[in-house]
Design a protein around this motif. Structure first.
Motif, PDB file in Angstrom:
ATOM      1  N   ASP A  61     -33.648 -60.603 -16.081  1.00 34.22           N
ATOM      2  CA  ASP A  61     -35.007 -60.841 -15.589  1.00 34.22           C
ATOM      3  C   ASP A  61     -35.277 -59.912 -14.416  1.00 34.22           C
ATOM      4  O   ASP A  61     -34.589 -60.011 -13.389  1.00 34.22           O
ATOM      5  CB  ASP A  61     -35.100 -62.316 -15.156  1.00 34.22           C
ATOM      6  CG  ASP A  61     -36.511 -62.791 -14.859  1.00 34.22           C
ATOM      7  OD1 ASP A  61     -37.426 -61.953 -14.833  1.00 34.22           O
ATOM      8  OD2 ASP A  61     -36.686 -64.000 -14.633  1.00 34.22           O
ATOM      9  N   PRO A  62     -36.229 -58.943 -14.589  1.00 34.81           N
ATOM     10  CA  PRO A  62     -37.240 -58.820 -15.643  1.00 34.81           C
ATOM     11  C   PRO A  62     -36.793 -57.943 -16.813  1.00 34.81           C
ATOM     12  O   PRO A  62     -35.761 -57.318 -16.771  1.00 34.81           O
ATOM     13  CB  PRO A  62     -38.388 -58.130 -14.893  1.00 34.81           C
ATOM     14  CG  PRO A  62     -37.687 -57.224 -13.917  1.00 34.81           C
ATOM     15  CD  PRO A  62     -36.472 -58.001 -13.472  1.00 34.81           C
ATOM     16  N   VAL A 105     -35.890 -60.312  -5.546  1.00 38.20           N
ATOM     17  CA  VAL A 105     -35.409 -61.335  -4.607  1.00 38.20           C
ATOM     18  C   VAL A 105     -36.412 -62.479  -4.526  1.00 38.20           C
ATOM     19  O   VAL A 105     -36.037 -63.661  -4.508  1.00 38.20           O
ATOM     20  CB  VAL A 105     -35.157 -60.711  -3.223  1.00 38.20           C
ATOM     21  CG1 VAL A 105     -34.927 -61.792  -2.170  1.00 38.20           C
ATOM     22  CG2 VAL A 105     -33.965 -59.755  -3.278  1.00 38.20           C
ATOM     23  N   ARG A 106     -37.692 -62.150  -4.511  1.00 42.72           N
ATOM     24  CA  ARG A 106     -38.729 -63.183  -4.460  1.00 42.72           C
ATOM     25  C   ARG A 106     -38.690 -64.045  -5.715  1.00 42.72           C
ATOM     26  O   ARG A 106     -38.794 -65.277  -5.653  1.00 42.72           O
ATOM     27  CB  ARG A 106     -40.103 -62.537  -4.302  1.00 42.72           C
ATOM     28  CG  ARG A 106     -41.236 -63.559  -4.109  1.00 42.72           C
ATOM     29  CD  ARG A 106     -42.597 -62.876  -4.007  1.00 42.72           C
ATOM     30  NE  ARG A 106     -42.631 -61.955  -2.880  1.00 42.72           N
ATOM     31  CZ  ARG A 106     -42.855 -60.651  -2.984  1.00 42.72           C
ATOM     32  NH1 ARG A 106     -43.049 -60.096  -4.172  1.00 42.72           N
ATOM     33  NH2 ARG A 106     -42.884 -59.895  -1.909  1.00 42.72           N
ATOM     34  N   ASN A 107     -38.531 -63.414  -6.870  1.00 45.17           N
ATOM     35  CA  ASN A 107     -38.452 -64.158  -8.129  1.00 45.17           C
ATOM     36  C   ASN A 107     -37.216 -65.061  -8.148  1.00 45.17           C
ATOM     37  O   ASN A 107     -37.281 -66.222  -8.581  1.00 45.17           O
ATOM     38  CB  ASN A 107     -38.403 -63.184  -9.306  1.00 45.17           C
ATOM     39  CG  ASN A 107     -38.422 -63.878 -10.656  1.00 45.17           C
ATOM     40  OD1 ASN A 107     -39.109 -64.888 -10.841  1.00 45.17           O
ATOM     41  ND2 ASN A 107     -37.665 -63.350 -11.612  1.00 45.17           N
ATOM     42  N   ASN A 108     -36.088 -64.540  -7.658  1.00 45.75           N
ATOM     43  CA  ASN A 108     -34.870 -65.349  -7.579  1.00 45.75           C
ATOM     44  C   ASN A 108     -35.098 -66.589  -6.718  1.00 45.75           C
ATOM     45  O   ASN A 108     -34.684 -67.698  -7.065  1.00 45.75           O
ATOM     46  CB  ASN A 108     -33.725 -64.530  -6.990  1.00 45.75           C
ATOM     47  CG  ASN A 108     -33.259 -63.402  -7.898  1.00 45.75           C
ATOM     48  OD1 ASN A 108     -33.548 -63.385  -9.095  1.00 45.75           O
ATOM     49  ND2 ASN A 108     -32.543 -62.455  -7.335  1.00 45.75           N
ATOM     50  N   ASP A 109     -35.736 -66.383  -5.579  1.00 43.62           N
ATOM     51  CA  ASP A 109     -35.954 -67.480  -4.634  1.00 43.62           C
ATOM     52  C   ASP A 109     -36.961 -68.504  -5.157  1.00 43.62           C
ATOM     53  O   ASP A 109     -36.782 -69.715  -4.985  1.00 43.62           O
ATOM     54  CB  ASP A 109     -36.441 -66.940  -3.286  1.00 43.62           C
ATOM     55  CG  ASP A 109     -35.370 -66.155  -2.545  1.00 43.62           C
ATOM     56  OD1 ASP A 109     -34.183 -66.280  -2.914  1.00 43.62           O
ATOM     57  OD2 ASP A 109     -35.721 -65.403  -1.614  1.00 43.62           O
ATOM     58  N   LEU A 117     -28.249 -64.345  -5.405  1.00 41.83           N
ATOM     59  CA  LEU A 117     -28.181 -63.129  -4.600  1.00 41.83           C
ATOM     60  C   LEU A 117     -28.251 -61.934  -5.543  1.00 41.83           C
ATOM     61  O   LEU A 117     -27.743 -61.983  -6.665  1.00 41.83           O
ATOM     62  CB  LEU A 117     -26.899 -63.117  -3.783  1.00 41.83           C
ATOM     63  CG  LEU A 117     -26.673 -64.379  -2.924  1.00 41.83           C
ATOM     64  CD1 LEU A 117     -25.335 -64.304  -2.202  1.00 41.83           C
ATOM     65  CD2 LEU A 117     -27.807 -64.569  -1.933  1.00 41.83           C
ATOM     66  N   GLN A 118     -28.869 -60.860  -5.079  1.00 39.15           N
ATOM     67  CA  GLN A 118     -29.208 -59.775  -5.986  1.00 39.15           C
ATOM     68  C   GLN A 118     -28.428 -58.496  -5.702  1.00 39.15           C
ATOM     69  O   GLN A 118     -28.400 -58.001  -4.581  1.00 39.15           O
ATOM     70  CB  GLN A 118     -30.711 -59.472  -5.893  1.00 39.15           C
ATOM     71  CG  GLN A 118     -31.205 -58.459  -6.900  1.00 39.15           C
ATOM     72  CD  GLN A 118     -30.954 -58.916  -8.329  1.00 39.15           C
ATOM     73  OE1 GLN A 118     -31.333 -60.017  -8.707  1.00 39.15           O
ATOM     74  NE2 GLN A 118     -30.312 -58.079  -9.117  1.00 39.15           N
ATOM     75  N   TYR A 119     -27.789 -57.970  -6.736  1.00 42.45           N
ATOM     76  CA  TYR A 119     -27.181 -56.643  -6.673  1.00 42.45           C
ATOM     77  C   TYR A 119     -28.257 -55.567  -6.769  1.00 42.45           C
ATOM     78  O   TYR A 119     -29.286 -55.745  -7.443  1.00 42.45           O
ATOM     79  CB  TYR A 119     -26.235 -56.419  -7.850  1.00 42.45           C
ATOM     80  CG  TYR A 119     -24.856 -56.995  -7.723  1.00 42.45           C
ATOM     81  CD1 TYR A 119     -23.824 -56.264  -7.136  1.00 42.45           C
ATOM     82  CD2 TYR A 119     -24.554 -58.252  -8.231  1.00 42.45           C
ATOM     83  CE1 TYR A 119     -22.537 -56.781  -7.059  1.00 42.45           C
ATOM     84  CE2 TYR A 119     -23.268 -58.775  -8.149  1.00 42.45           C
ATOM     85  CZ  TYR A 119     -22.267 -58.029  -7.565  1.00 42.45           C
ATOM     86  OH  TYR A 119     -21.002 -58.545  -7.484  1.00 42.45           O
ATOM     87  N   LYS A 139     -32.151 -53.787   3.234  1.00 44.19           N
ATOM     88  CA  LYS A 139     -33.218 -54.398   4.030  1.00 44.19           C
ATOM     89  C   LYS A 139     -34.091 -55.301   3.165  1.00 44.19           C
ATOM     90  O   LYS A 139     -34.601 -56.331   3.626  1.00 44.19           O
ATOM     91  CB  LYS A 139     -34.061 -53.305   4.686  1.00 44.19           C
ATOM     92  CG  LYS A 139     -35.084 -53.810   5.691  1.00 44.19           C
ATOM     93  CD  LYS A 139     -35.791 -52.637   6.355  1.00 44.19           C
ATOM     94  CE  LYS A 139     -36.835 -53.133   7.357  1.00 44.19           C
ATOM     95  NZ  LYS A 139     -37.548 -51.994   8.009  1.00 44.19           N
ATOM     96  N   ALA A 140     -34.231 -54.937   1.887  1.00 40.08           N
ATOM     97  CA  ALA A 140     -35.061 -55.713   0.957  1.00 40.08           C
ATOM     98  C   ALA A 140     -34.313 -56.912   0.373  1.00 40.08           C
ATOM     99  O   ALA A 140     -34.904 -57.697  -0.371  1.00 40.08           O
ATOM    100  CB  ALA A 140     -35.566 -54.816  -0.165  1.00 40.08           C
TER     101      ALA A 140
END
Length: 425
Positions: A61-62, A105-109, A117-119, A139-140
């Motif tokens: 995703d996505p 990260v926003r979609n994960n949250d 957590l995103q690689y 930073k993102a």
């Protein structure tokens, strides 16, 4: 509002003890006896563990959400007892930019039921020699770097990537694969490949890249993490590297502990994964590597696919199997109940070790002030692995029909119950 988990056997500080656990405002507020709260969860005769931590999942995703998405993947994680996972970046589009990383990260949250957590990618689109801006990705919200599914082919590219990762205090998590040696193989180079007349994968495709990367890691000082080690030689290379002070950690996937190539029953793609199932000797070396500390942790490499993706046998089907929902019960049954691992060892490899290795200070342990990320297992409950019960969109597993122990009863994230088994099951 407070909740007390009563009468359970808690895994705390690497030890199992009988105690109550008090949850308040999403945090662990107390550990002791005769605790009281506004609501009570009775965990009598059950194991109360920190939520499991998986540093290697694929949520598609996505771009590939017919296979999985953040919501279904995270529910599958909760079903398996995981409360923190790290999602690989081999999605469409690959999060090469801070804007794309921020969006993921926003979609994960927003849509994840557990902490996701995103690689970020090691290289642009995972198949080029161009290195993205690691500082901006971090930073993102990028937690580590990986091209999982693809090895970094160019040694100079990996050397530069390691230098830049070290500058930004980011882990390089490598899928070790030399494509020229891999040579479009589909199954381990061995007797099964010959019997089934299938294109073989030499272990050198994995081991030569690990050897290269360990030397590069020694030179750069980067934290180098090896994904899904699968061969005896890989284990020995990492053992030597650790003895020489190289900053390396590694993981083993549950399927490489549970199965080896002789378990392959025929040209059936439910056994097709990358790295492939290896030999009985390799399997024994992986188990020994866990026990002597060479292998740091267990990570699922949860890789959901559609039914169509897994058609056509080894030659045509996609690599990968799902693992989030079966790992604890399978490993508990095969290794703890038989006395090969202790329960504390298994839990350490699934909680404390991955959290500490990846610097996840709010995951992997039960302690006062920590987030109330908790899982309750019924170790005495015998169940049959039935893919109809899966929360993942993926049903691609070779362990369907296995009889196992260790049912997930309840999973709590930040004090909120995100999965609970129906009482009659």
């Amino acid at each position: 509002m407070t909740t007390v988990i009563k009468n359970g056997y808690l895994f705390v500080g690497g030890q199992i003890m009988q105690a109550d656990l008090l949850v308040k405002d999403g945090l662990i507020a107390a550990i002791g006896t005769s605790l009281t709260g506004d609501s009570v969860i009775n965990a009598e005769d059950k194991l109360v563990s920190p939520g499991l931590v998986d540093v290697h999942v694929h949520y598609r995703d996505p771009g590939q959400t017919e296979k999985e998405n953040v919501q279904t993947g995270s529910l599958a994680a909760a079903h398996g007892g995981f409360t923190t996972v790290c999602a690989m970046p081999n999605v469409v589009p690959v999060p090469n930019t801070p804007e794309l990383m921020t969006k993921m990260v926003r979609n994960n949250d927003q849509n994840g039921l557990v902490h996701i957590l995103q690689y970020g990618p090691i290289t642009i689109d995972e198949d080029t020699d161009e290195i993205p801006d690691y500082a901006q990705l971090k930073k993102a919200g990028c937690v580590a770097l990986s091209n999982d599914g693809k090895g970094v082919q160019n040694a100079r590219t990996m050397y530069l990537a390691m230098q830049k990762a070290q500058e930004n205090n980011l882990i390089i998590a490598e899928h070790a694969q030399d494509d020229a040696l891999f040579n479009h193989g589909v199954i381990n180079e061995g007797q099964k490949a010959k019997k089934l007349h299938l294109a073989p994968i030499t272990e050198l495709a994995e081991t030569t890249q690990i050897a290269r990367d360990l030397l590069l890691a020694q030179k750069t000082g980067v934290h180098y993490h090896v994904c899904h080690v699968s061969t005896a030689t890989s284990v020995e290379l990492i053992r030597i590297a650790k003895s020489r002070g190289i900053n390396v950690t590694c993981e083993v996937a549950p399927h490489h502990l549970l199965l080896e190539e002789e378990n392959i029953t025929g040209d059936d793609a439910k056994f097709k994964m990358n790295p492939p199932l290896r030999t009985k000797r390799d399997q024994a070396a992986l188990i020994a590597g866990l026990l002597d500390g060479t292998i740091d942790m267990i990570a699922t490499d949860h890789a959901p696919h559609t039914a169509a993706d897994k058609q056509g046998g080894f030659a045509k089907a996609a690599f990968g199997i799902v693992g989030s929902e079966t790992v604890f019960s399978e490993l508990y049954t095969k290794f703890v109940k038989t006395g090969i691992f202790t329960l504390s060892q298994l839990l350490t490899w699934l909680t404390i070790a991955p959290a500490e290795s990846f610097g996840l200070k709010k995951a992997g342990k039960i302690a006062i002030g920590q987030p109330a990320d908790i899982v309750i297992f019924n170790l005495g409950k015998k169940i049959t692995i039935n893919t109809a019960d899966f929360k993942s969109k993926g049903r691609n597993t070779p362990v369907k029909g296995d009889t196992v122990y260790g049912q997930t009863v309840l999973t709590m994230v930040d004090g909120k119950v995100v999965f609970q088994i129906e009482e009659n099951k």
